[in-house]
Design an enzyme around this catalytic site. Sequence first.
Site, PDB file in Angstrom:
ATOM      1  N   ASN A 159       0.838  -1.221   0.000  1.00  0.00           N
ATOM      2  CA  ASN A 159       0.000   0.000   0.000  1.00  0.00           C
ATOM      3  C   ASN A 159       0.870   1.267   0.000  1.00  0.00           C
ATOM      4  OD1 ASN A 159       0.978   0.239   2.569  1.00  0.00           O
ATOM      5  ND2 ASN A 159      -1.024   0.107   3.594  1.00  0.00           N
ATOM      6  N   SER A 161       9.388 -11.700  14.380  1.00  0.00           N
ATOM      7  CA  SER A 161      10.468 -10.871  14.931  1.00  0.00           C
ATOM      8  C   SER A 161      10.970 -11.465  16.233  1.00  0.00           C
ATOM      9  CB  SER A 161       9.939  -9.448  15.185  1.00  0.00           C
ATOM     10  OG  SER A 161      10.851  -8.702  15.960  1.00  0.00           O
ATOM     11  N   TYR A 189       3.764  -3.617  19.107  1.00  0.00           N
ATOM     12  CA  TYR A 189       4.262  -4.146  17.819  1.00  0.00           C
ATOM     13  C   TYR A 189       4.649  -5.610  17.980  1.00  0.00           C
ATOM     14  CZ  TYR A 189       7.995  -5.614  14.743  1.00  0.00           C
ATOM     15  OH  TYR A 189       8.784  -6.381  13.917  1.00  0.00           O
ATOM     16  N   LYS A 224       3.047  -9.618  16.685  1.00  0.00           N
ATOM     17  CA  LYS A 224       3.775 -10.764  16.122  1.00  0.00           C
ATOM     18  C   LYS A 224       3.478 -12.034  16.939  1.00  0.00           C
ATOM     19  CE  LYS A 224       6.040  -8.426  12.928  1.00  0.00           C
ATOM     20  NZ  LYS A 224       5.758  -8.569  11.510  1.00  0.00           N
TER      21      LYS A 224
END
Length: 343
Positions: free
Chosen positions: A32, A124, A149, A153
Amino acid sequence: MRVLVTGGAGYVGSHTVLALIEAGHTAVIADNFSNSNRAVLERLESIADVPIECHEVELTDDEATDRLFSAGDIDAVIHCAGLKAVGESVSAPLEYYRNNLDSTLTVAGAMAKHGVRRLVFSSSATVYGAGHTSPLSEDSWPLESSNPYGQTKVIIERMLTDIAAANTGWKVALLRYFNPVGAHSSGLIGEDPRGIPNNLMPFVAQVAVGRRERLTVHGDDYDTADGTGERDYIHVVDLAAGHVAAVDHLDSMATDVRAFNLGTGRPTSVLGLVGAFERASGQAVPYVVGPRRDGDLAVAYADPSRARAELGWAAARSIEEMCADTWRWQQANPTGMSSQLVS
Ligand code: WQD
């Protein structure tokens, strides 16, 4: 194979697209461009010397995402798309959970609808949180990140594990990145953060090129050799090769879902990286020592043995090469790609 790379115009995604093409696969980009530059596509085609199919798409849009699969010719997905700034996630958790979880559910739903059962997910090392000791093993449990964040994950790994268990024939590799740095040797693509870099390497590079006055070292009183934080920096080209090894491995994977650390297994301190960068660039990197950054660990590095044993993959590039390739990219793009006119 024909591989859809979501976030394929981003830092890791673009290098992964190149690695797929070099390995004989066809890569299709879906992005995007919220955190990437359209100029990347032209540069990727210049490096790969082939046209690359690219779709500008919101992966939280069911219909738009479904259309990516409607042609019926996607064999596997490498899902790199997602918001990824730790600090930003703390101030905007709703945006992070909405975007990262919704986009993954939308992609997985389209895969299930169209019979695509091969997925590599960009996870991650932040999923290990503060509760485990380095070298970090994939068997560490429980997974718990210290920021939204990282929590996205953790949750996405769990979602994909449950989806794979319920859908016959799915194979999912969860790639836990340590600290991706470096750039393609051409200097045409590299890490191009918007605004003030959160991460060490791009900040150091911007100091070296004169875009920033000095680096602030976040604490020098950690229990490490030189008192500064130690991390497992991995060259993004090695990381991209790990994605290709993973996508090639899926069919033969013994379990439906498998996590793999993608790191070197070698910790480097902040001052160690600064020194390596000064040697690689021939530029001074002035710094001051500031307070520790909230949420930072003293030490985090990988046990990379599972990826070596099962994927036949290991990181090959040294910290010096990471710095030299970063410097070449930064010199060629002193104010990043966004300032370059897109022809
Ligand atoms: C590395 C070291 C800092 C900046 C995060 C995410 C991880 C991944 C990579 C997305 C630490 C020190 C940094 C600076 C400094 N992100 N530092 N001055 O925090 O290990 O990992 O980014 O995928 O998921 O958790 O990376 O580069 O921010 O920090 O001294 O200006 O450099 O304290 O010791 P981190 P980083």
